[in-house]
Scaffold this motif. Structure first.
Motif, short mmCIF file in Angstrom:
data_model
loop_
_atom_site.label_atom_id
_atom_site.label_comp_id
_atom_site.label_asym_id
_atom_site.label_seq_id
_atom_site.Cartn_x
_atom_site.Cartn_y
_atom_site.Cartn_z
N MET B 141 0.91 -1.22 -0.19
CA MET B 141 -0.06 0.00 -0.01
C MET B 141 0.79 1.26 0.22
O MET B 141 1.58 1.59 1.05
CB MET B 141 -0.96 -0.06 1.17
N ALA B 142 1.03 1.84 -1.09
CA ALA B 142 1.95 3.13 -1.42
C ALA B 142 0.95 4.24 -1.06
O ALA B 142 -0.16 4.50 -1.48
CB ALA B 142 2.34 3.22 -2.50
N THR B 143 1.51 5.29 -0.38
CA THR B 143 0.71 6.70 -0.24
C THR B 143 1.27 7.59 -0.78
O THR B 143 2.72 7.67 -1.22
CB THR B 143 0.67 6.95 1.33
N GLN B 144 0.80 8.76 -1.40
CA GLN B 144 1.36 9.77 -1.99
C GLN B 144 0.35 11.21 -1.59
O GLN B 144 -0.65 11.00 -1.37
CB GLN B 144 0.96 9.80 -3.75
N ASN B 145 1.21 11.83 -1.00
CA ASN B 145 0.78 13.16 -0.45
C ASN B 145 0.41 14.24 -1.63
O ASN B 145 1.45 14.53 -2.31
CB ASN B 145 1.66 13.93 0.45
N PRO B 146 -0.74 14.63 -1.80
CA PRO B 146 -1.06 15.36 -3.07
C PRO B 146 -0.87 16.84 -2.60
O PRO B 146 -0.80 17.65 -3.79
CB PRO B 146 -2.52 15.08 -3.06
N ILE B 147 -0.63 17.36 -1.55
CA ILE B 147 -0.25 18.89 -1.35
C ILE B 147 0.88 19.56 -1.76
O ILE B 147 0.99 20.25 -2.47
CB ILE B 147 -0.65 19.11 0.24
N GLU B 148 2.01 18.82 -1.33
CA GLU B 148 3.14 19.31 -1.74
C GLU B 148 3.92 18.56 -2.83
O GLU B 148 3.71 17.77 -3.36
CB GLU B 148 4.21 18.78 -0.44
N GLN B 149 4.22 19.61 -3.70
CA GLN B 149 5.00 19.51 -4.92
C GLN B 149 6.22 19.64 -5.09
O GLN B 149 6.90 19.48 -5.88
CB GLN B 149 4.42 20.19 -6.12
N GLU B 150 6.97 20.36 -3.89
CA GLU B 150 8.30 20.53 -3.77
C GLU B 150 9.17 19.53 -3.47
O GLU B 150 8.70 18.79 -2.59
CB GLU B 150 8.75 21.74 -3.13
N GLY B 151 10.26 19.10 -3.87
CA GLY B 151 11.03 17.85 -3.77
C GLY B 151 10.48 16.52 -3.84
O GLY B 151 10.72 15.85 -2.80
N VAL B 152 9.60 16.56 -4.62
CA VAL B 152 8.98 15.19 -4.87
C VAL B 152 9.31 14.63 -6.17
O VAL B 152 9.60 15.17 -7.08
CB VAL B 152 7.19 15.11 -4.85
N TYR B 153 9.24 13.33 -6.36
CA TYR B 153 9.60 12.73 -7.57
C TYR B 153 8.49 11.94 -8.04
O TYR B 153 8.01 10.95 -7.52
CB TYR B 153 10.75 11.59 -7.77
#
Lengths: 378, 313
Positions: B141-153
């Protein structure tokens, strides 16, 4: 007798000590009574004696205003459990009298497990080697520095060469002159190799320094590129530099003899520049025009954005599209499709009823279910 | 609904209030051997849910927090050199578990993401010269945080395709929030008991195999997927979609709708079963065009349009 004694290398073993039964070290210097700025060689050797541990050593000389130093050799012949290091330094004392050469030595002890863990890392995953570090206090090496003869400017065995490309020129025409000092010893940096004169202009560039490390000394070549100019004939005063060679303990003189320069005067009127190039600065208000442009563009953009938002806001609000879709549906199947597409939990029961009706032939009133839905959505 | 599944859901509700779609998605993933991608802001009981599920099923659970400095060897394991014996020994990574929570997967660079996604697909890990099978069941179960866009791949589309479903988790209702608040403040969440075991799970999987899916329904699934690839054939706007869903999407939609019918207690699949999982299955697989994104069109709207357009059997 004095000369022959001077040539004999004084080899003094200062200390050979055993430290906590872990290692022994030996420091020796080739001369403990040098002249000011005379190069001396210091050697250090460390041998690990306790082979049960893995020991790393970090050694250097402490920085001081009393001397400068350069590491000229570092040999690490040892393996883990058998550290064996040799360091060599070239030291120039910068102060007369008694000075102390101080050392800093760090002992880093670890074990095979920590070592193997640190090796297990790769290029992207470097593992830290965990060590127990301790600073080892080593007694300083004492030097008794002898003063130089009076007015000595350079220390070592140096030769001087000079070269003037021409001795004839027109008024204000620069004439290149080059002075080179080459030899072994302390860096022969001289501030005013040609002394200033009110009648001449001297253009000085930064001295070009080249050096080669020799086994027990350093070979320097310093070039002083300059140019001189004047509006009338002149003579450059002779310049004498006093040097001292600590090897022979003798002073010597390096000299640039008097130089005569013949200047041909030219008509000054041809030198006068009558045009203003570049033209003198005039006041202009272009900056003000640019600022007004920026303000107008900004206001136009801002008003456009407001106008778009306003147009969006005044659009008549449409009734729920789902309501219209449900109202337009002609049969149960079509209605079921519309409700499935909403992906909403609230229609779960109606979907089940419609499914029962379509796939299990359970009788329900399409009209009733549609009206119930329309009320719910509206 | 199957009584065992009902028991499982009721056991999970002791620790997780609300979030039915996430719980159902995880159960579908377990039954279908698919992996789940969860998108939602922090604090929505993602870790609690998967942890509770592992306890209820008596399975091993591990969590990896993805960070920019995480390395593939931290996930899959590495060979450690022993200089005394001059040998290499293998240290297994966190991937060797049944339920794995890959938290904030988009915080790590591509090489780490692909190390995990490769294992998800192959269910096999190779460290040095040795290959290891990952024990079944295995659910990521992988999670993604949709709020932050900085420093994400961001995960590339090809790798997103390996997730069976992408579930968007929203905030709880006011009533649910009240319950969470009261229980959280008084620490009165009941402990989770193990009510199913691996054998029970295998039985459930076998029962799932018996769910009938009619050929007309199968064709309906294929038509839904084809509509994402050739929207103009179905009267949809082709400018809204850049890429359609892959054949893997057809397989996953087939499996997920069968699991959904099973969870609903049906012995056959209906269009409603497909409709209730199609958003989760296609959400991360259909790529919106720049024009659609500029117009503010959401992917769920496009999927709803497809479901509305393709006739149900």
């Amino acid at each position: 007798m004095k000369q022959s004694l001077g040539k004999i290398v004084i080899f003094i073993i200062l200390s050979t000590l055993l430290f906590s039964e872990d290692f022994i070290y030996k420091i020796d210097i080739d001369n403990n009574q040098p002249y000011l700025k005379e190069p001396i060689i210091l050697n250090l050797e460390i041998n690990q004696t306790n082979h049960n541990k893995v020991i790393f050593f970090k050694f250097d000389l402490k920085k001081s205003k009393e001397y400068i130093f350069k590491r000229i050799d570092a040999i690490d012949k040892g393996k883990h459990h058998f550290a064996h290091l040799k360091y060599s330094y070239l030291i120039y004392p910068l102060k007369e009298g008694k000075i102390d050469i101080e050392f800093k030595l760090k002992k880093r002890v670890t074990n095979d497990e920590s070592l193997s863990y640190s090796y297990s890392g790769d290029r992207d995953n470097i593992k830290l080697l965990v060590t127990e570090d301790s600073d080892i206090e080593l007694p300083p090496t004492k030097l008794n520095v002898k003063p130089l003869p009076k007015d000595t400017e350079i220390v070592g065995d140096f030769k001087l060469k000079y070269h003037c490309k021409t001795h004839k020129a027109k008024s204000y025409q620069p004439m290149p002159i080059n002075v080179e000092i080459k030899g072994k010893g302390y860096l022969p940096l001289i501030d005013n190799i040609i002394q200033s004169d009110r009648n001449i202009t001297i253009f000085r560039d930064k001295p070009i320094i080249k050096s080669i490390q020799l086994p027990k000394d350093r070979l320097y070549t310093i070039e002083y590129p300059m140019a001189i100019s004047s509006n009338k004939s002149f003579s450059l005063k002779p310049r004498t530099i006093k040097g001292f060679n600590p090897q022979t303990k003798e002073s010597y003189l390096l000299s640039i003899p008097k130089q005569d320069f013949d200047i041909e005067t030219i008509d000054k009127t041809t030198l006068i520049d009558k045009d203003n190039k570049p033209k003198p600065l005039e006041r202009d208000f272009l900056w003000l025009r640019d600022i007004i442009y920026y303000i107008v563009i900004f206001v136009a953009g801002y008003l456009t954005a407001i106008a778009i938002e306003w147009r969006r806001g005044v659009k008549p609000k449409e009734k729920s599209t789902l309501y219209h879709k449900v109202k337009r549906s002609r049969d149960k199947r079509e209605l079921l499709q519309i409700l499935i597409a909403t992906n909403q939990e609230q229609f779960k029961e109606i979907i089940r009823e419609l499914e029962e009706s379509i796939y299990n032939n359970k009788s329900i009133s399409f009209k009733e279910i549609k009206e119930k839905l329309e009320k719910e959505i509206a | 609904m199957n009584s065992k599944i009902e028991q499982l859901k009721s056991e999970l509700s002791k620790a997780v209030i609300g979030q039915e779609s996430m719980i159902e998605g995880l159960i579908i993933g377990l039954l279908c051997e698919g992996h789940i991608l969860i998108e939602g802001v922090p604090g929505l009981a993602k870790t609690t849910t998967i942890n509770a599920l592992s306890k209820a099923l008596g399975l091993e659970f591990k969590r990896i927090q993805f960070t920019p400095d995480l390395l593939p060897s931290d996930i899959i394991g590495a060979e450690i050199y022993n200089p005394k014996e001059h040998t290499f020994s293998i240290k297994k990574g966190a991937i060797f578990t049944n339920l794995l929570l890959a938290d904030e997967i988009n915080r790590s660079p591509a090489k780490v993401q692909s190390a995990l996604l490769e294992v998800m697909q192959e269910r096999q890990v190779t460290i040095g010269d040795t290959s290891f099978q990952i024990d079944s069941p295995f659910l990521v179960m992988a999670t993604q945080n949709p709020i932050e866009q900085e420093g994400v791949y961001s995960l590339p589309e090809a790798q997103l395709d390996r997730f069976m479903m992408k579930i968007v988790v929203g905030h709880n209702s006011i009533e649910e929030e009240l319950t969470i608040m009261r229980k959280g403040a008084t620490k009165s969440f009941e402990p989770i008991n193990t009510i199913l075991n691996r054998e029970d799970l295998e039985i459930l999987k076998r029962e799932l195999e018996s769910i009938h899916i009619d050929e007309a329904i199968e064709r309906y699934i294929v038509q839904l997927i084809t509509a994402t690839r050739e929207p103009e054939k179905f009267g949809l706007n082709p400018e809204d979609m850049m890429y359609g869903a892959s054949p893997r999407a057809s397989i996953d939609l087939y499996k997920a709708s069968r699991a959904k019918a099973f969870l609903r207690g049906n012995s056959f699949v209906t269009p409603a079963d497909i409709g209730s999982v199609v958003h989760n299955v296609l959400r991360h697989r259909v790529v919106l065009s720049y024009q659609a994104r500029a117009k503010g069109v959401e992917i769920d709207e496009i999927i709803s349009k497809i479901v509305e357009t393709v006739h149900i059997p």
